[in-house]
Structure formats: C-alpha cells, structure tokens
Design an enzyme around this catalytic site. Structure first.
Site, PDB file in Angstrom:
ATOM      1  N   HIS A 161      26.096  34.551  15.126  1.00  0.00           N
ATOM      2  CA  HIS A 161      27.547  34.549  15.365  1.00  0.00           C
ATOM      3  C   HIS A 161      27.954  33.193  15.960  1.00  0.00           C
ATOM      4  O   HIS A 161      27.245  32.630  16.794  1.00  0.00           O
ATOM      5  CB  HIS A 161      27.931  35.683  16.309  1.00  0.00           C
ATOM      6  CG  HIS A 161      29.409  35.932  16.315  1.00  0.00           C
ATOM      7  ND1 HIS A 161      30.279  35.131  17.011  1.00  0.00           N
ATOM      8  CD2 HIS A 161      30.168  36.849  15.669  1.00  0.00           C
ATOM      9  CE1 HIS A 161      31.515  35.562  16.812  1.00  0.00           C
ATOM     10  NE2 HIS A 161      31.470  36.614  15.993  1.00  0.00           N
ATOM     11  N   ASN A 204      32.395  44.461  15.828  1.00  0.00           N
ATOM     12  CA  ASN A 204      31.664  43.631  16.790  1.00  0.00           C
ATOM     13  C   ASN A 204      32.456  43.691  18.090  1.00  0.00           C
ATOM     14  O   ASN A 204      33.469  43.023  18.232  1.00  0.00           O
ATOM     15  CB  ASN A 204      31.578  42.198  16.243  1.00  0.00           C
ATOM     16  CG  ASN A 204      30.953  41.244  17.242  1.00  0.00           C
ATOM     17  OD1 ASN A 204      30.373  41.674  18.233  1.00  0.00           O
ATOM     18  ND2 ASN A 204      31.070  39.946  16.979  1.00  0.00           N
ATOM     19  N   GLY A 251      39.251  35.485  15.989  1.00  0.00           N
ATOM     20  CA  GLY A 251      40.020  35.763  17.198  1.00  0.00           C
ATOM     21  C   GLY A 251      41.268  34.915  17.348  1.00  0.00           C
ATOM     22  O   GLY A 251      41.875  34.882  18.407  1.00  0.00           O
ATOM     23  N   GLU A 311      32.222  33.901   8.314  1.00  0.00           N
ATOM     24  CA  GLU A 311      33.266  33.926   9.333  1.00  0.00           C
ATOM     25  C   GLU A 311      33.731  32.506   9.635  1.00  0.00           C
ATOM     26  O   GLU A 311      33.101  31.796  10.432  1.00  0.00           O
ATOM     27  CB  GLU A 311      32.723  34.541  10.625  1.00  0.00           C
ATOM     28  CG  GLU A 311      32.287  35.984  10.448  1.00  0.00           C
ATOM     29  CD  GLU A 311      32.301  36.717  11.784  1.00  0.00           C
ATOM     30  OE1 GLU A 311      32.937  37.773  11.836  1.00  0.00           O
ATOM     31  OE2 GLU A 311      31.732  36.221  12.760  1.00  0.00           O
ATOM     32  N   GLU A 349      30.017  32.368  18.147  1.00  0.00           N
ATOM     33  CA  GLU A 349      30.145  32.292  19.615  1.00  0.00           C
ATOM     34  C   GLU A 349      28.783  32.073  20.265  1.00  0.00           C
ATOM     35  O   GLU A 349      28.669  31.382  21.270  1.00  0.00           O
ATOM     36  CB  GLU A 349      30.814  33.569  20.150  1.00  0.00           C
ATOM     37  CG  GLU A 349      32.306  33.572  19.822  1.00  0.00           C
ATOM     38  CD  GLU A 349      32.935  34.954  19.687  1.00  0.00           C
ATOM     39  OE1 GLU A 349      32.296  35.955  20.094  1.00  0.00           O
ATOM     40  OE2 GLU A 349      34.056  35.031  19.147  1.00  0.00           O
ATOM     41  N   LYS A 375      31.804  42.787  21.155  1.00  0.00           N
ATOM     42  CA  LYS A 375      31.677  41.640  22.068  1.00  0.00           C
ATOM     43  C   LYS A 375      31.644  42.131  23.537  1.00  0.00           C
ATOM     44  O   LYS A 375      31.296  43.280  23.784  1.00  0.00           O
ATOM     45  CB  LYS A 375      32.801  40.631  21.846  1.00  0.00           C
ATOM     46  CG  LYS A 375      32.935  40.213  20.392  1.00  0.00           C
ATOM     47  CD  LYS A 375      33.844  39.048  20.205  1.00  0.00           C
ATOM     48  CE  LYS A 375      34.036  38.809  18.708  1.00  0.00           C
ATOM     49  NZ  LYS A 375      34.894  37.691  18.435  1.00  0.00           N
ATOM     50  N   SER A 379      39.850  37.588  12.084  1.00  0.00           N
ATOM     51  CA  SER A 379      41.194  38.167  12.143  1.00  0.00           C
ATOM     52  C   SER A 379      41.476  39.138  11.013  1.00  0.00           C
ATOM     53  O   SER A 379      42.597  39.201  10.499  1.00  0.00           O
ATOM     54  CB  SER A 379      42.247  37.063  12.193  1.00  0.00           C
ATOM     55  OG  SER A 379      42.021  36.252  13.318  1.00  0.00           O
TER      56      SER A 379
END
Ligand code: PEP
Length: 682
Positions: free
Chosen positions: A526, A439, A604, A598, A528, A441, A644
């Site tokens: 996702h 991914n 991250g 996730e 985010e 991003k 991660s």
C-alpha cells in the site's frame, strides 16, 4: 493549483480544436482555393514549374484532412498523448513558415483560413505563436484533457472524420464549394463590389526631392523645399498608407481587339451568361455539348453570353476546333477567373450584374432544355440555400452518422462480451473473481471495528453479494472480527505483515500470526506503507513470499504519484513496482495474488481516476502480467481499482472490462456505503 492547470489545459485544447476544425473545414470545402495558395508559395520559392497540379491539389486535400482530424482528436481527447505531440510538431512547422512569410513577405495572405478570414502576415504570426503556446501546454499535461468519448469508440470518430473530410473535398471539387466566401458569391453585385464608397480612405504618398548645391546632395519634401540656389537632381514617391481597396478590384473584360467592355457587360439590364475558363488548355471538355446548347439557348432568348478566359488566340482556336464552340471569347485576368468560380469551365448567370447562379461543368443547369425564358425558370431567380440550412446539412452528415456508428459499435462490443462470457462458461473456465475489499486503516477501536464487521456481515448475509467481499482490518481486530464473520460471505484480511518470519522483532506481526487469527488475505505494497514506513520493493518482496508461504492470499498494491502521472510515467512506475516485488513469483504462487491499482493522487483525496483512466491502467497491468505469466494467467488475475471509490462512481468503474472490483478505504468504514459499492456488481 490543479484546478487552474485543468482549466488552462482545457482552454488551450478548445482553442486548438476550434481553430483546426475551422481551418480544416474551410480548406476542405474549397480544395482548389488551397491549391492556388500552395502554388503561390511555390511561385515565391521559384518552384512553380517543378510540382505538378495534381500534387498541389492532393496536398491541399491532405492538409485539410490533417487539420480537421487533428482538431477533432484534440476536441474528443482521442489518443491524447500522441495527438498532442503531433500538434506541437505541426505547429512548430507552421510557425516557422509564418516567421518566414512575416519577414520575407512572399504572399500577402497565409491562406490559413481559406477565403473565410484573411489575415495579414503579422496577424498570422501572432496567431501561430499563441497556438504554439497552447500546444506546449497541452503536450505537458495531455491527461488533464477528459475524454469525450469512450476508448472503444475512438476509432470510429477518427476514421469517420477522415472519410467525411475526404468525401466533402471530393464533392466540392466535383461541384462547387459548399460555402462561397469570395466576392462573387450568390447574391453579390459585381458593380457594387467594385465601388469605392464616398469618404473611403485614399492611399497616401510622400514625395522626396533630391537637390544639389556646391556638390552637396540633400533630400527635401514640399514642406522644406529650398530656394532656387539648389539644383533639382531627382525625386522619389513612396506610398505611406494604403487606401480603401474594394472587394472586387481586378474585374475587367476585354474583347479580341483589346477594347475594355467591362461597363457594357455589367450595365446590361437583365440576364447575362459568363462562361468562365481560366485556362482553355486545362479545361474539362466532357460537357462541351451542354455548354454549346446553353449558348444556343442564350442566343435564342437574346441573353448576352461571354466566354471569359486568360488563354491566348491559339488556345481559343484549338478549343473551337475541338468542341465546335461558336460563342465569343473575351480576355480576363486568370486569378480573377479562378476566384469567380472554382470550376474550369464554370458557368455564372448574372442579372443586372448580380450573381444569381453558379454551376460547375459537372452540374450545368438542365432546366434550360425546357426552352422557357429565364424569368419563368427557377434558375432565373436568386434562390441561395440559407446558411442555417447548409450548416444543418453538414451537421447531420457528420454528427448523425457518427452517433449511429458509435451506437452500432457499442452493441457489437456488448454482444462480443456476452459471447465471451458464454464461451468461458461453456469451456468450464473459471471467470476471474470479482472482489470488493475494504481497507479500514487506523480508524477504529476494537469495539467499533467488531460492530462494523457485524453490520457488514449481516447486510451481506441478508442480500448475497455478486462478488467476493473482504474486510482488511488492523491486527488487533483480526481475531475478534474473525469470530463475527461468515467467511463464506465476507472474508477477512490484514493490512500488513512483517518481513521476517519470526524472532526478536518487537512490535511486529508475522504472516503466520495473521494466518492464525483466521484471516485469509493481507494487503501489501500500500502506498501509505511505502511512503510513511519506507517499505522498499525488496522488503515487500520478502513480505509477499512470507505471506504466500503461510497460506495467505496477497492483495498487492501499485500506483503512481501525481507528479509521475503528469510526467506520463505511470506505466513505467507501476511496472517497476510489480517487477520489484511480485514478478519473481512462480506461476503457481501467482494464482494467490490479487492486484490493486491505486493512483496515489486518488487515495483519500476524493479525486477518483476517471473510469477510462482506471481502465487504461488496468488493461496495461493485465498486458504486462500476460507478458510475464501468459495470456490465460492474465485473464484469470483479479485486478482491483482503489482511490476514492464510492457508491456514486463504483458502478461506472466496475462496468469497465478490466476492472474486477475495488479496494475501498474511506467508504468501507460505513456499512451502508460499503454495501452500496458491493451492490454495484448487481
Ligand atoms: C486505499 O487507501 O486503499 C483507498 C483506496 O482509500 P480511499 O478509498 O479512501 O481513497
């Protein structure tokens, strides 16, 4: 802050685990000691006659088993949430009991640590308050305790611990406690144990005098004693400070005429046999023949032989009639006798008042049959096993079998897994797809993105992956990247698509547009996008429908925040996310869904969920998919882990049975790292 929390939780875990393991163990090796303590509590409650001895003994063994198993479970972090709740409940009960004994003082020592450590009631209360605080900290964040053993082997640890503790208790009941913490242990000199050392503190007393003058009563001490005009009425003396109490302070032997023969018995030079039977009425009669022989042996070799009991004349007569005993009986305090040896009857051999041998009636010394004098026999010498040897034995009896059992479990699990793979190949059933998806991003311009795609494509073409590989790119890369990828090796996906099919939605990119670039996948849900673009379950539901309708496969993400995990709500959160956006799909549509778990706290951040944590969640997700679409569909659903994931941890994560690959953020931006993660499937 998080690190401080982890350290705090694990320090509390250690304190609880070590305390419970120690207190469980010392109780298990001396079940009778714990039984006597429980009987003291019953006496304090005036319930002594109502509870049979067998029940108090069973309760003593059960208490030891509970404490030790609880300690081991906390130590290994087995069933973390459940065991921490149990510890809180257990500590709540224990703390209440200690509050009672602190204020009411029904017993002098709580008995928490058997005879190994004696605590005053105040110390016990303080200890329990500290442990209760530890328990509350652990129950608040149970998942911050890392597991010391994989989930598959946990049942072995728990069951073997239980078995071990029950076997240890049974052995120590049949024989004698493995460790003897009482003042009559091997090597202890009874005379020395009774001695008050010079300069030892003496008990302090204060006397008050009550005197009267002109009808007024007043209290005086020696310091302010008044003149003779006062008339003495009364006096009272109270102890204000305890004096030194020697370890042995209640050992005395009386003959049948009531004469104290303690000094005579203890000052005998050489060997002395003590046959200890606190209660003749309850003494085990099975070995009376051997006991009579030991008495004959003692007489033949002129060794004094005392049978010490607290029972009365009638019980003695009865015992003599039943067993043919010819040895002399002497009277001794019941508690003292129970302290000397945990067996009724039990045999003690003294040499110059030092305890050099102790036997339960089940293991009386057979060497005596050889008829040699004691100084020529091994039992005539003080030869206790060293503490190190006994600790090593315990360690080997506990740790070695545990290790072997865990190994066997591992082998069986592996054989089973191979068999499952074989069976599923044989039945021609497609094994669910393993996938590593990147991914990207919002990180690269078009040129850099195309270059990276080329690099990944080349690496995978040169060294064929053992799994499906997908790169999910920003919209502007899609068409160009599609040109450089061999999609039989590296498939293409988008990071998003619109929740509208088409029309006046400036800046949006529809699922149809994505599909038209050559992409096959799209990431939806996702965290985010949920967090920064406020994508609700309803919006995502629309997006999923449109993506599927346009022939795209969906990588659907779910996961909880740190606060939700700490509140132990991860299952609930993940289920709600799936319920809200994808569990409405038909069974056919479901075949085009790939799930990605996730945890938001791991995205991250460099903080990966442990492989056990990830496996636990993926297994849970698979179980709810099974509830919705059936077991087979759940078995066929690819579920990825994301957060991660990097070359250093991918192999461990992918080794878990429910983890079918990864959704990779940061580490997918470097071809070498991404390839190393792909190679974790090799
Ligand atoms: C992600 O955003 O999907 C992700 C897993 O990111 P990272 O690997 O950088 O944690």
């Amino acid at each position: 802050m998080k690190t401080v929390k982890i350290i705090l939780v694990n320090l509390c875990r250690l304190a609880l685990a070590l305390t419970f393991v120690f207190s469980g163990f010392v109780k298990a090796i001396d079940p009778q000691g714990t039984q006597y303590k429980l009987q003291d509590y019953l006496t304090a409650l005036s319930l002594q006659g109502f509870v049979p001895d067998a029940v108090t003994l069973l309760a003593a063994v059960a208490l030891a088993a509970i404490e030790l198993t609880m300690g081991i479970m906390i130590l290994f972090a087995i069933e973390r949430r459940r065991i921490s709740k149990f510890v809180v409940a257990f500590m709540a009960v224990m703390t209440l009991i200690t509050v009672w004994i602190f204020f009411a003082n029904p017993v002098k020592d709580c008995g928490c640590f058997g005879d190994a450590i004696h605590l005053t009631n105040g110390q016990t209360l303080a200890k329990n308050i500290v442990l209760m605080a530890c328990a509350l900290i652990v129950v608040r964040w149970p998942l911050l305790m890392p597991r010391l053993i994989s989930k598959t082997n946990q049942w072995i640890i728990t069951n073997y611990t239980l078995l071990y503790i029950l076997a240890t208790s049974a052995w120590c009941l049949w024989d004698l406690p493995t460790f003897d913490f009482r003042p009559y242990h091997l090597g202890a000199n009874i005379l020395k144990g009774m001695t008050i050392p010079k300069g030892a503190p003496q008990p302090k007393f204060t006397t008050t005098f009550i005197l009267e003058k002109h009808g007024v009563k007043k209290e005086f001490t020696l310091d302010n004693y008044p003149d003779s005009t006062w008339t003495f009425i009364d006096s009272k003396t109270v102890q204000t400070a305890p004096g030194y109490v020697p370890p042995i302070h209640d050992f005395s032997i009386e003959d049948q005429q009531g004469n104290d023969i303690t000094q005579q018995a203890l000052h005998h030079k050489g060997y002395t046999f003590l046959l200890i039977m606190p209660h003749l009425e309850q003494a085990d009669q099975s070995q009376f023949g051997d006991i009579n022989e030991i008495y004959d042996y003692a007489v033949d070799h002129h060794y004094p032989f005392y049978c010490l009991t607290a029972s009365d004349e009638k019980a003695r007569q009865k015992w003599e009639d039943m067993t043919g005993a010819e040895y002399p009986f002497y009277t001794c305090d019941e508690t003292t006798l129970k302290t000397i040896v945990r067996s009724n009857p039990g045999l003690v051999l003294l040499k110059d008042a030092t305890v050099i041998g102790k036997w339960s009636h089940n293991r009386l010394p057979k060497e005596i049959m050889s008829d040699k004098p004691l100084n020529e026999l091994s039992i005539g010498q003080l030869n206790p096993d060293s503490v190190a040897k006994r600790v090593t034995e315990i360690f080997l009896w506990y740790v070695l079998p545990l290790f072997l059992l865990s190994l066997v479990d591992r082998i069986i699990v592996n054989i089973k897994r191979r068999k499952d793979i074989f069976v599923s190949h044989k039945n021609n059933r497609t094994m669910r797809k393993k996938i590593v998806a990147g991914n990207w991003k919002m990180n690269m311009n078009l040129q850099d993105g195309v270059a990276l795609a080329k690099e990944i494509n080349a690496a995978c073409a040169a060294d064929k992956p053992n799994c499906g590989v997908i790169v999910c790119t920003p919209f502007i890369h899609l068409a160009s990247v599609a040109q450089v990828l061999d999609q039989n090796v590296v498939a293409l996906g988008a990071e998003n698509c619109a929740d509208k099919a088409k029309g006046a939605y400036t800046g949006e990119v529809s699922a149809e547009m994505v599909k038209s670039t050559g992409a096959q996948y799209v990431i939806l849900g996702h965290s985010e996008r949920r967090q920064y673009y406020h994508e609700t379950p309803e919006i995502l539901k629309e997006k999923v429908q449109l993506a599927l309708a346009n022939g795209l496969k969906v990588i659907f993400c779910c996961g909880e925040t740190l606060e939700e995990r700490e509140a132990n709500k991860q299952n609930e959160v993940v289920k709600a996310e799936l319920d809200g956006s994808v569990f409405n799909l038909s069974a056919d549509e479901w075949k085009n869904i790939v799930l990605a778990y996730e945890p938001i706290w791991a995205i991250g951040t460099g903080k990966t969920a442990t492989s056990d944590q990830a496996e636990e969640m993926l297994a849970y997700i698979r179980s709810i998919v099974a509830e919705k679409y059936g077991k087979q569909a759940a078995e066929d659903t690819t579920i990825l882990y994301g957060g991660s994931c990097k070359p250093g941890n991918a192999k461990e994560l992918f080794a878990k049975p429910d983890i079918d690959g990864g959704l990779i953020g940061g580490a997918s931006l470097k071809a070498a790292d991404f390839k190393a993660i792909i190679d974790a499937w090799k």
